[in-house]
Design an enzyme around this catalytic site. Structure first.
Site, PDB file in Angstrom:
ATOM      1  N   ASP A 318      -4.292  -9.765   5.074  1.00 39.78           N
ATOM      2  CA  ASP A 318      -5.023  -9.018   4.035  1.00 39.78           C
ATOM      3  C   ASP A 318      -5.420  -9.982   2.923  1.00 39.78           C
ATOM      4  O   ASP A 318      -5.602 -11.193   3.161  1.00 39.78           O
ATOM      5  CB  ASP A 318      -4.138  -7.852   3.541  1.00 39.78           C
ATOM      6  CG  ASP A 318      -4.938  -6.678   3.004  1.00 39.78           C
ATOM      7  OD1 ASP A 318      -5.333  -6.730   1.824  1.00 39.78           O
ATOM      8  OD2 ASP A 318      -5.198  -5.713   3.758  1.00 39.78           O
ATOM      9  N   ASP A 319      -5.525  -9.491   1.714  1.00 37.29           N
ATOM     10  CA  ASP A 319      -5.967 -10.274   0.554  1.00 37.29           C
ATOM     11  C   ASP A 319      -5.054 -11.497   0.327  1.00 37.29           C
ATOM     12  O   ASP A 319      -3.912 -11.506   0.780  1.00 37.29           O
ATOM     13  CB  ASP A 319      -5.911  -9.335  -0.658  1.00 37.29           C
ATOM     14  CG  ASP A 319      -6.881  -9.729  -1.748  1.00 37.29           C
ATOM     15  OD1 ASP A 319      -7.507 -10.791  -1.632  1.00 37.29           O
ATOM     16  OD2 ASP A 319      -7.018  -8.952  -2.706  1.00 37.29           O
ATOM     17  N   LYS A 403     -11.371  -6.580   7.653  1.00 36.01           N
ATOM     18  CA  LYS A 403     -11.272  -5.457   6.704  1.00 36.01           C
ATOM     19  C   LYS A 403     -12.101  -5.854   5.491  1.00 36.01           C
ATOM     20  O   LYS A 403     -11.875  -6.916   4.903  1.00 36.01           O
ATOM     21  CB  LYS A 403      -9.807  -5.245   6.324  1.00 36.01           C
ATOM     22  CG  LYS A 403      -9.569  -4.262   5.184  1.00 36.01           C
ATOM     23  CD  LYS A 403      -8.060  -4.057   5.013  1.00 36.01           C
ATOM     24  CE  LYS A 403      -7.713  -3.298   3.759  1.00 36.01           C
ATOM     25  NZ  LYS A 403      -6.248  -3.222   3.565  1.00 36.01           N
ATOM     26  N   ASP A 405     -13.422  -4.870   1.847  1.00 42.48           N
ATOM     27  CA  ASP A 405     -12.908  -4.008   0.785  1.00 42.48           C
ATOM     28  C   ASP A 405     -13.837  -4.012  -0.437  1.00 42.48           C
ATOM     29  O   ASP A 405     -14.036  -5.049  -1.064  1.00 42.48           O
ATOM     30  CB  ASP A 405     -11.503  -4.536   0.414  1.00 42.48           C
ATOM     31  CG  ASP A 405     -10.714  -3.554  -0.405  1.00 42.48           C
ATOM     32  OD1 ASP A 405     -11.309  -2.611  -0.945  1.00 42.48           O
ATOM     33  OD2 ASP A 405      -9.498  -3.751  -0.522  1.00 42.48           O
ATOM     34  N   GLY A 464     -13.314   6.129   1.102  1.00 38.77           N
ATOM     35  CA  GLY A 464     -13.955   7.402   1.469  1.00 38.77           C
ATOM     36  C   GLY A 464     -15.182   7.749   0.641  1.00 38.77           C
ATOM     37  O   GLY A 464     -15.731   8.847   0.781  1.00 38.77           O
ATOM     38  N   ARG A 481     -11.488   3.537   5.790  1.00 39.81           N
ATOM     39  CA  ARG A 481     -10.480   4.224   4.991  1.00 39.81           C
ATOM     40  C   ARG A 481     -11.087   5.508   4.449  1.00 39.81           C
ATOM     41  O   ARG A 481     -12.248   5.529   4.046  1.00 39.81           O
ATOM     42  CB  ARG A 481     -10.044   3.312   3.848  1.00 39.81           C
ATOM     43  CG  ARG A 481      -9.066   2.222   4.282  1.00 39.81           C
ATOM     44  CD  ARG A 481      -7.645   2.709   4.182  1.00 39.81           C
ATOM     45  NE  ARG A 481      -7.386   2.990   2.793  1.00 39.81           N
ATOM     46  CZ  ARG A 481      -7.086   2.041   1.892  1.00 39.81           C
ATOM     47  NH1 ARG A 481      -6.932   0.789   2.257  1.00 39.81           N
ATOM     48  NH2 ARG A 481      -6.900   2.352   0.637  1.00 39.81           N
ATOM     49  N   ASP A 485      -5.250   3.923  -1.732  1.00 36.14           N
ATOM     50  CA  ASP A 485      -4.102   3.253  -1.108  1.00 36.14           C
ATOM     51  C   ASP A 485      -2.894   4.169  -0.947  1.00 36.14           C
ATOM     52  O   ASP A 485      -2.574   4.959  -1.827  1.00 36.14           O
ATOM     53  CB  ASP A 485      -3.671   2.054  -1.959  1.00 36.14           C
ATOM     54  CG  ASP A 485      -4.694   0.946  -1.927  1.00 36.14           C
ATOM     55  OD1 ASP A 485      -5.848   1.207  -1.537  1.00 36.14           O
ATOM     56  OD2 ASP A 485      -4.344  -0.181  -2.298  1.00 36.14           O
TER      57      ASP A 485
HETATM   58  C1  GLA Z   1      -7.094  -2.536  -1.933  1.00 39.55           C
HETATM   59  C2  GLA Z   1      -6.906  -2.016  -0.518  1.00 39.55           C
HETATM   60  C3  GLA Z   1      -5.531  -2.403  -0.018  1.00 39.55           C
HETATM   61  C4  GLA Z   1      -5.393  -3.919  -0.055  1.00 39.55           C
HETATM   62  C5  GLA Z   1      -5.672  -4.435  -1.463  1.00 39.55           C
HETATM   63  C6  GLA Z   1      -5.738  -5.952  -1.509  1.00 39.55           C
HETATM   64  O1  GLA Z   1      -6.239  -1.934  -2.831  1.00 39.55           O
HETATM   65  O2  GLA Z   1      -7.092  -0.642  -0.473  1.00 39.55           O
HETATM   66  O3  GLA Z   1      -5.315  -1.918   1.287  1.00 39.55           O
HETATM   67  O4  GLA Z   1      -6.268  -4.487   0.864  1.00 39.55           O
HETATM   68  O5  GLA Z   1      -6.899  -3.947  -1.955  1.00 39.55           O
HETATM   69  O6  GLA Z   1      -5.984  -6.441  -2.789  1.00 39.55           O
END
Ligand code: GLA
Length: 674
Positions: A318-319, A403, A405, A464, A481, A485
């Site tokens: 992820d990030d 992913k 974002d 969403g 999504r 979160d």
């Molecule tokens: C958002 C996403 C999380 C994650 C963070 C990373 O909040 O919804 O799932 O990927 O960013 O910073």
């Protein structure tokens, strides 16, 4: 007559005095706050969430309850309190962010008071609520409309006036005791996992046969199409298909206890992710602390734990693999792009290609994360203005999943090139509810991903906005999504679960609604702890995510998998519901009190049914509404968690006795009896 009147008046006066003398103040902070559930941290007594004096819009409060949305505290008043008063608001310690919450008070299932949406900097809102005759009182802080980011909420000066009692009990009736339902896999071979697999012509092929049973095991296949080869020791199929078409391969696994066979339908065409992606993602456990070493260890654990034998495949970063805009951590400092504009990997990762090779050699796949804005949600470099180059880098390194974002994209979506990207906040939902603006960045990256010479599952992460489920698939998206979160609290899981119905009809093979990652095992976003979900809540969470046909991404530390968590992740009959080739998402067909009944149609004509108890009391009933489930005739009923046939029911005349624990589930499969 006069004396009588005097005596009467005196009696009234005395009684009033007695009643007033017995009225009593009980402060909320005197109660056992550990029964509260909340989105982050632990319940704080007379302090803010970060352990500082409570301050709301510059005013300090010495008493109260500091919490974090989604927060819920139940108090058993049993008619013993008259009023509840408090001053509520967001704590000043989150200054600079702009969280939004709402404080809500429910009594015996009815809403007694709501603060309205509150923002950081709003003066404390006084609340005074009559709680006379109320038995169960719930103090809740909801996350508002923006997810639960930085929602440090204070119930300051909170107290009850009681009818005389000097203490009150808090309450959390959900059992803490874990129990294992998944039977151990047999020693004989059993082939698990997806029955259908999509690949595009010319893309590298990687599929690992998921099989349980004693090792050593040998794998073989009949009808293997030209261009593919199977490693008989590992069960890994690699190669390339050049021609579109459907190929049915007969897989075989053999050990010294026996043999198992199963068909795998390989569809070589335009579509991938024909069943929901299953794997792991680094965010819910490591957040900003992820590194190449941790990713490798997660991949190793996927093998060592045996999860790969149940179809778990992706290892997603992820990030925080990029450099950060203002981190104090030296490993995250450095240029964002090289002189040619190519994205630079931070010092914790150094080189992505060997990492991707390492993961592929284990028979697994690997994923990555970015943002269409200049910054990711965590403040690392995003893809804005470099989408093509980034898609090419991901493909060159060998990535199989992206992913993407939204984060800072809204701030640059008006195309204002004069805007200083350094001043753009990392998280903003601006623009996301205007359809064209919402689609634009996802269309762009979707096109570049499709131009790459490998299959990259495309996961849209924008919570969403603009009903993404209606158009995500048209932009090459494979999943999206549907909400903000998730956190490891009941409220978070419940809210997300209850928000899925509107998106459900849009799910289909290659297009999945994503209610966010699993919050079981050791999670914690860099602050590791056992999931705060109770065992029954975890059964409900995994059952629902399977019924929702949602991507299943494990969010926990893979090196700390305990027996209970493994039991949740290795039930092949539950996984088969999620991976069913028909690709339907369950919808709620009936509500009985606090119980919701979900039905998922399956490819073989049977259906999976989740009796999901969202209430805090056990549900115990005799169920007869079979027509609501869309079934008729005589049906075999199988309990999927226990992997046991439990009964045969005549839907016209019979009844099924249903007993579901509070916040728990019964996951059944109904198959027409022959
Ligand atoms: C958002 C996403 C999380 C994650 C963070 C990373 O909040 O919804 O799932 O990927 O960013 O910073």
């Amino acid at each position: 007559m006069k004396t009588k009147k005097l005596i009467f008046s005196m009696t009234i006066l005395m009684l009033t005095c007695v009643i007033e003398a017995s009225a009593q103040t009980v402060w909320l902070d005197e109660l056992n706050l550990s029964n509260a559930t909340q989105g982050n941290g632990v319940p704080m007594k007379n302090k803010s969430l970060d352990g500082k004096p409570m301050r709301i819009a510059g005013k300090t409060f010495s008493r109260g309850f500091g919490t974090h949305a989604e927060s819920m505290l139940t108090i058993l008043l049993n008619g013993k309190a008259k009023t509840f008063t408090a001053n509520v608001g967001l704590d000043d310690e989150v200054n600079g962010h702009n969280p939004e919450v709402e404080f809500v008070i429910n009594g015996d299932g009815k809403t007694l008071w709501k603060s309205g949406l509150m923002h950081q900097g709003d003066t404390a809102r006084p609340c005074k609520v009559s709680v006379e005759n109320i038995k169960k009182l719930e103090l809740m802080v909801t996350e508002g409309t923006d997810g639960n980011y930085y929602d440090h909420a204070d119930w300051a000066d909170a107290k009850f006036e009681t009818t005389g009692v000097t203490s009150l009990e808090t309450y959390n009736p959900i059992s803490n005791v874990p129990y294992i339902l998944t039977p151990a896999a047999p020693a004989t071979p059993r082939i698990n996992g997806a029955r259908v697999f999509g690949v595009r012509p010319g893309s590298p092929f990687l599929f690992t046969i998921a099989a349980t049973g004693d090792r050593p095991m040998t794998f073989s296949a009949k009808n293997m199409p030209k261009g593919l080869k199977l490693d008989s020791h590992t069960g890994i199929i690699t190669g390339k298909l050049n021609k579109k078409g459907t190929y049915v391969i007969r897989l075989c696994a053999k050990n010294n206890k026996g043999t198992a066979e199963k068909d795998l339908r390989v569809i070589c065409g335009d579509h991938i992710a024909l069943t929901p992606p299953m794997g792991w993602n680094s965010w819910n456990c490591f957040a900003g602390e992820v590194s190449a070493d941790k990713v490798k260890r997660a991949a190793d654990a996927m093998i060592k734990s045996g999860l790969i034998n149940h179809g778990w495949t992706y290892i997603n970063i992820d990030d925080f693999w990029q450099n950060h805009r203002d981190s104090k951590d030296k490993n995250l400092q450095g240029e964002f792009r090289d002189k040619d504009g190519k994205i630079v990997v931070n010092a914790r990762f150094v080189d992505m290609k060997p990492l991707a090779d390492y993961v592929h050699n284990l028979g697994l796949k690997i994923g990555l994360y970015s943002s269409p804005g200049p910054w990711t949600c965590g403040g690392c470099a995003g893809s804005f203005g470099h989408e093509k180059q980034d898609a090419e880098s991901y493909a060159k390194w060998g990535f199989d999943y992206l992913k993407y974002d939204w984060c800072s994209y809204g701030e640059v979506s008006d195309g204002d090139s004069q805007k200083d990207p350094n001043k753009v906040p990392s998280f903003s939902m601006k623009g996301g509810n205007e359809l064209e603006t919402a689609m634009k960045p996802y269309r762009l990256m979707g096109e570049y991903l499709r131009q790459q010479p490998r299959d990259i599952v495309y996961s849209l992460c924008q919570y969403g906005m603009s009903d993404v489920w209606k158009w995500g698939g048209s932009l090459n998206g494979n999943c999206w999504r549907t909400t903000h979160d998730i956190t490891d609290t009941w409220k978070s899981v419940e809210n997300i679960a209850l928000a899925q119905d509107k998106a459900a009809p849009y799910a289909k093979p290659g297009n999945w609604n994503d209610p966010d990652m699993l919050v079981i095992g050791t999670v914690g976003w860099g602050n590791p702890h056992q999931s705060k979900l109770k065992p029954d809540e975890q059964y409900l969470h995994v059952s629902l995510w399977s019924l929702f046909a949602s991507p299943l991404l494990i969010g926990c530390d893979m090196e700390k998998l305990d027996a209970f968590t493994l039991n949740l992740l290795t039930n092949d009959e539950v996984i088969a519901i999620n991976q069913d080739p028909l690709g339907k998402e369950a919808a709620c067909v009936q509500t009985i009190g606090k119980m919701r009944v979900y039905v998922k149609q399956l490819e073989d004509g049977s259906c999976a049914v989740g009796f999901c108890n969202f209430g805090i009391d056990e549900a115990n009933l005799s169920y007869k509404d079979f027509s609501k489930l869309g079934i008729s005739g005589v049906q075999n009923v199988r309990d999927l968690w226990r992997q046991k046939n439990i009964t045969k029911v005549n839907t016209a005349t019979g009844a099924l006795s249903i007993k579901v624990p509070a916040h728990g589930v019964l996951l059944y499969k109904f198959t027409k009896a022959k």
